[in-house]
Design an enzyme around this catalytic site. Structure first.
Site, PDB file in Angstrom:
ATOM      1  N   LYS A  71      27.949   7.950  79.963  1.00 36.49           N
ATOM      2  CA  LYS A  71      28.372   8.866  78.734  1.00 36.49           C
ATOM      3  C   LYS A  71      28.151   8.352  77.420  1.00 36.49           C
ATOM      4  O   LYS A  71      27.912   8.993  76.438  1.00 36.49           O
ATOM      5  CB  LYS A  71      29.813   9.426  78.783  1.00 36.49           C
ATOM      6  CG  LYS A  71      30.049  10.597  79.992  1.00 36.49           C
ATOM      7  CD  LYS A  71      31.465  10.930  79.835  1.00 36.49           C
ATOM      8  CE  LYS A  71      31.476  11.971  81.159  1.00 36.49           C
ATOM      9  NZ  LYS A  71      32.731  12.705  81.303  1.00 36.49           N
ATOM     10  N   ASP A 107      33.554  18.038  76.963  1.00 35.03           N
ATOM     11  CA  ASP A 107      34.651  17.661  77.573  1.00 35.03           C
ATOM     12  C   ASP A 107      35.876  18.085  76.949  1.00 35.03           C
ATOM     13  O   ASP A 107      36.885  18.759  77.472  1.00 35.03           O
ATOM     14  CB  ASP A 107      34.718  16.250  78.091  1.00 35.03           C
ATOM     15  CG  ASP A 107      33.834  15.648  79.177  1.00 35.03           C
ATOM     16  OD1 ASP A 107      33.600  16.632  80.024  1.00 35.03           O
ATOM     17  OD2 ASP A 107      33.287  14.524  79.223  1.00 35.03           O
TER      18      ASP A 107
END
Ligand code: ATR
Length: 290
Positions: A71, A107
């Site tokens: 990420k 997210d």
């Protein structure tokens, strides 16, 4: 679905990817909405994420999700970054643009939509965040952006919570994050808190583990939100409920991070009813009631 010459491909870059629920989210959405799109997992070996992004562009992939452990590493391969993702320092969604991919972090918007769905607000709240890793850092930042009054970040390693607090407070221009060591929970101020469990403690198969085992702590929680969704009910959630609080797992956050990525790739907006259909399918899969 029938794959044809016009089918668009999206996928997930990560390692491991075997247990991901993302294909279920995206392929179900494509079916419900009638989009000619397919979503597949791609296992990327360490050190090869830049190649994977270049290759995806060359193969005309419409969009990608990025998961552990890439990420942050993937950011170096992007052409553009969304502001929220830049401030969080982590990207989980790539959207194809003219000359490369733009990075987003769905997210956090996913967690926000999940909380809104459950009627949980962060504005003006006193919030406890357990953990200071990648996930907890993003949660703390979200709480700050959404107007939390104070965020007490408790972590086993105090130094990590201090680093996160320093960074977020600087970005926000106010001392909103208060770093504390995990065992200092008895020094929290009076009152009831929204608590977000952002450590990996309690994740299957270690279902009997909990980051704070003292019953007294749970008397402070009016709402507990665990980012874990396997097991369906963590010990953190059980203890929160046992002391009269409401408790939620992380499945809706997972669902909505996927839905927001899908919306970005396909330029559509997914209705609540369609989101619910996907949610029930994921729930049935996780609880074995298929
Ligand atoms: P993620 O990206 O999922 O957030 P991470 O960055 O590795 O993963 O962070 C894991 C979090 O769980 C950290 O807050 C970690 O605490 P430390 O910073 O002290 O390592 C926390 N954690 C993991 N195992 C733990 C344990 N047994 N007890 C307490 N905290 C734990």
């Amino acid at each position: 679905m029938e794959i044809n010459g016009k089918t668009r491909v999206c996928g997930l870059l990560g390692n491991p990817v075997e247990h991901t629920l993302s294909p279920m989210i995206h392929n179900t959405l494509a079916k419900i909405l009638g989009h000619d799109m397919v979503y597949v997992p791609f296992l990327v070996e360490p050190g090869r994420v830049a190649e994977a992004v270049t290759g995806s562009l060359a193969l005309n992939l419409l969009g990608l999700n990025v998961t552990v452990p890439y990420k942050s590493e993937v950011i170096a391969s992007l052409q553009e970054m969304d502001d929220l993702a830049g401030n969080i320092g982590a990207v989980n969604t790539l959207v194809r643009t003219e000359g490369g991919y733009k990075g987003y972090n769905t997210d956090m918007e996913g967690l926000y939509r999940a909380m809104t769905d459950e009627g949980i607000s962060m504005e003006g709240e006193q919030i406890i965040v357990l953990g200071a890793g990648g996930a907890a850092r993003a949660v703390a930042y979200l709480c700050a952006v959404k107007g939390a009054d104070r965020v007490y970040m408790l972590n086993r390693t105090l130094g990590k919570a201090q680093t996160v607090a320093g960074e977020v407070n600087r970005t926000m221009g106010r001392d909103v994050i208060v770093p504390m060591a995990m065992e200092e929970y008895n020094k929290l101020p009076e009152g009831k808190f929204l608590a977000v469990q952002g450590t990996s403690v309690g994740l299957a198969p270690h279902v009997d583990d909990v980051v704070i085992a003292d019953e007294v702590f749970y008397e402070k929680i009016h709402t507990g939100f665990d980012l874990i969704y396997s097991p369906w009910e963590t010990r953190f959630m059980k203890m929160t409920k046992a002391h009269g609080g409401r408790a939620y797992n992380g499945l809706k956050m997972l669902l909505y991070q996927g839905i927001i990525a899908y919306e970005l790739w396909n330029r559509v907006s997914v209705s609540k009813e369609d989101a619910q259909v996907v949610y029930e399918k994921l729930k049935a899969h996780l609880t074995g009631k298929v």
